[in-house]
Design an enzyme around this catalytic site. Structure first.
Site, short mmCIF file in Angstrom:
data_model
loop_
_atom_site.label_atom_id
_atom_site.label_comp_id
_atom_site.label_asym_id
_atom_site.label_seq_id
_atom_site.Cartn_x
_atom_site.Cartn_y
_atom_site.Cartn_z
N ARG A 24 0.82 -1.20 0.00
CA ARG A 24 0.00 0.00 0.00
C ARG A 24 0.86 1.26 0.00
NH1 ARG A 24 -0.71 4.64 2.97
NH2 ARG A 24 -0.37 3.42 4.88
N ASP A 25 1.54 1.52 1.10
CA ASP A 25 2.33 2.74 1.23
C ASP A 25 3.54 2.73 0.30
OD1 ASP A 25 3.14 5.17 2.22
OD2 ASP A 25 3.92 4.40 4.10
N HIS A 217 6.52 4.36 12.79
CA HIS A 217 6.57 4.36 11.32
C HIS A 217 7.57 5.42 10.90
CE1 HIS A 217 4.31 3.85 7.35
NE2 HIS A 217 5.13 4.87 7.12
N HIS A 219 10.50 7.16 8.35
CA HIS A 219 11.05 7.34 7.01
C HIS A 219 12.55 7.61 7.15
CE1 HIS A 219 7.14 8.30 4.61
NE2 HIS A 219 6.92 7.44 5.58
N CYS A 250 5.06 9.70 0.83
CA CYS A 250 3.71 10.23 1.00
C CYS A 250 3.40 11.11 -0.20
CB CYS A 250 3.60 11.03 2.30
SG CYS A 250 1.99 11.80 2.51
N ASN A 259 10.14 4.80 2.92
CA ASN A 259 9.97 4.18 4.23
C ASN A 259 11.22 3.42 4.64
OD1 ASN A 259 6.98 4.52 4.91
ND2 ASN A 259 6.85 3.67 2.85
#
Length: 313
Positions: A24-25, A217, A219, A250, A259
Site C-alpha cells: 500500500r504505502d 513508522h 522514514h 507520502c 519508508n
C-alpha cells in the site's frame, strides 16, 4: 547469503512484529500503475517470507491515488493464508463501506497531528478529521473489525516546522478515544532523531497511551530510521512499520522519501537477537523481483548488499 552476527543488547524486546506496508504505502507513489497480478504476487511473496501483517491496499478515491484504484479487484483475487493479517486503509465512511462489502477484516485510518497536513491530505482541520473518523471507527468496531490509526507529522511538518510532543499526544489521545485498537506514530518527512522519539513516547505515556498500543513508522530521509527504531525499542515498542525494498513515501508531502526498508530492519533486529519470524533471503529475493518490475534498483541497503552476495562455502 550472509547473516548478521547476533549480539543482543540488554533491555530490548525478544520479538518484534513487523507491520509490512509495502503493497500500500510502498506502491502508492509509483507513477506507472503496477498490474494487479504483480501486487497480488507481492503480497503472497511477503507472506511466504514470514511476514504476518501485510497492509494490502487502500479503498481511496481512484482519482486521488490511481495506483490503488484496483482495491476491490486485488482483494477479490488475493489468496489469503490462515493466521496472517491483511489490513487495508480507508479514508472515510465511503471507503469503509467498500472495504466491508469486500469482506475486509481489519482497517486503518490516517490522521494528522498538524493543521497544515490535515488540510492538504484530508481537506479539513484536525478537529474535522476526528469528527469524520468517529463513525468510521464506530461502524468498523460494530462489525468486529479492528481499527489501526496512523498519525502523521508526529515529529515535524514541512509547512509548520517543529511539532511539540504535547500536541501529538493530545491528538493521539483523542484519536484513540474513538475506539482505535492501535496507533502508528508517523515520522512522515523523516526528521525525527532518537531523543525526540523517546520524548514523544514519554509524552504519550503521560496521557495514558502505553507502548503496548503503539507502533512506529519511520522514514529514512536523513538516515535516522534505524537509530530511531532502536530508541523506540528501548522504550518497549514491539511493532515497527516498514516497506519491502524501502519503497514509498507520502504523495501529499513532497519531502517525504522512502519508508524504512523491511530488509534493513530485519538485518538490524536479527543482529540484536530479536525474533521477527522473517526469512531474510526470501525477503531480499522478493524485493529484487519487485525492483525488476519497477525498472530500477531497490533503495534498500540490505537488498543491494545481499542480492548478489554469494553464499559462504
Amino acid at each position: 547469503m550472509l547473516a548478521p552476527t547476533t549480539v543482543p543488547m540488554p533491555g530490548l524486546p525478544e520479538r518484534v512484529r513487523i507491520y509490512e506496508v509495502g503493497p500500500r504505502d510502498g506502491l502508492q507513489n509509483e507513477a506507472a500503475v503496477v498490474p494487479v497480478a504483480v501486487k497480488a504476487e507481492l503480497v503472497t511473496r511477503l507472506v511466504g517470507a514470514g511476514l504476518r501483517t501485510v497492509e494490502v491496499t487502500s479503498f481511496v478515491r481512484p482519482d486521488l491515488v490511481p495506483q490503488l484504484a484496483d482495491a476491490e479487484e486485488l482483494w477479490a483475487g488475493l489468496a489469503r493464508s490462515p493466521g496472517v493479517r491483511y489490513p487495508v486503509l480507508v479514508p472515510n465512511v465511503r471507503g469503509l463501506d467498500r472495504a466491508l462489502a469486500a469482506g475486509v477484516e481489519e482497517i486503518a485510518v490516517f490522521g494528522s497531528a498538524t493543521e497544515s497536513f490535515a488540510q492538504r491530505n484530508l481537506g479539513r482541520s484536525v478537529e474535522e478529521s476526528l469528527t469524520m473518523f468517529a463513525p468510521v471507527v464506530a461502524t468498523a468496531r460494530e462489525h468486529g473489525v479492528p481499527v489501526r490509526a496512523y498519525l502523521s507529522m508526529c515529529f515535524g511538518d514541512p509547512w509548520e516546522g517543529e511539532v511539540p510532543p504535547e500536541r501529538v499526544a493530545d491528538v493521539a489521545a483523542r484519536l484513540m478515544a474513538l475506539g482505535c485498537t492501535e496507533l502508528s506514530l508517523g515520522d512522515t518527512i523523516g526528521v525525527a532523531t532518537a531523543g525526540h522519539v523517546q520524548a514523544l513516547l514519554d509524552a504519550l505515556a503521560e496521557v495514558g497511551l502505553g507502548v503496548e498500543r503503539l507502533a512506529v513508522h519511520f522514514h529514512d530521509t536523513y538516515g535516522q530510521a534505524l537509530a530511531n527504531t532502536l530508541a523506540a525499542l528501548q522504550r518497549g515498542i514491539t511493532t515497527v512499520d516498514a516497506a519491502a525494498g524501502g519503497l514509498g513515501g507520502c504523495p501529499f508531502a513532497r519531502s517525504a522519501s522512502g519508508n524504512l526498508a523491511t530488509e534493513d530492519l530485519v538485518w538490524f533486529l536479527h543482529g540484536l537477537g530479536i525474533d521477527t519470524g522473517v526469512d531474510l533471503p526470501a525477503l531480499v529475493a522478493t524485493s529484487t523481483w519487485l525492483a525488476a518490475h519497477l525498472g530500477r534498483p531497490s533503495p534498500s541497503r540490505a537488498v543491494r548488499a545481499l542480492a548478489h552476495q554469494p553464499s559462504p562455502s
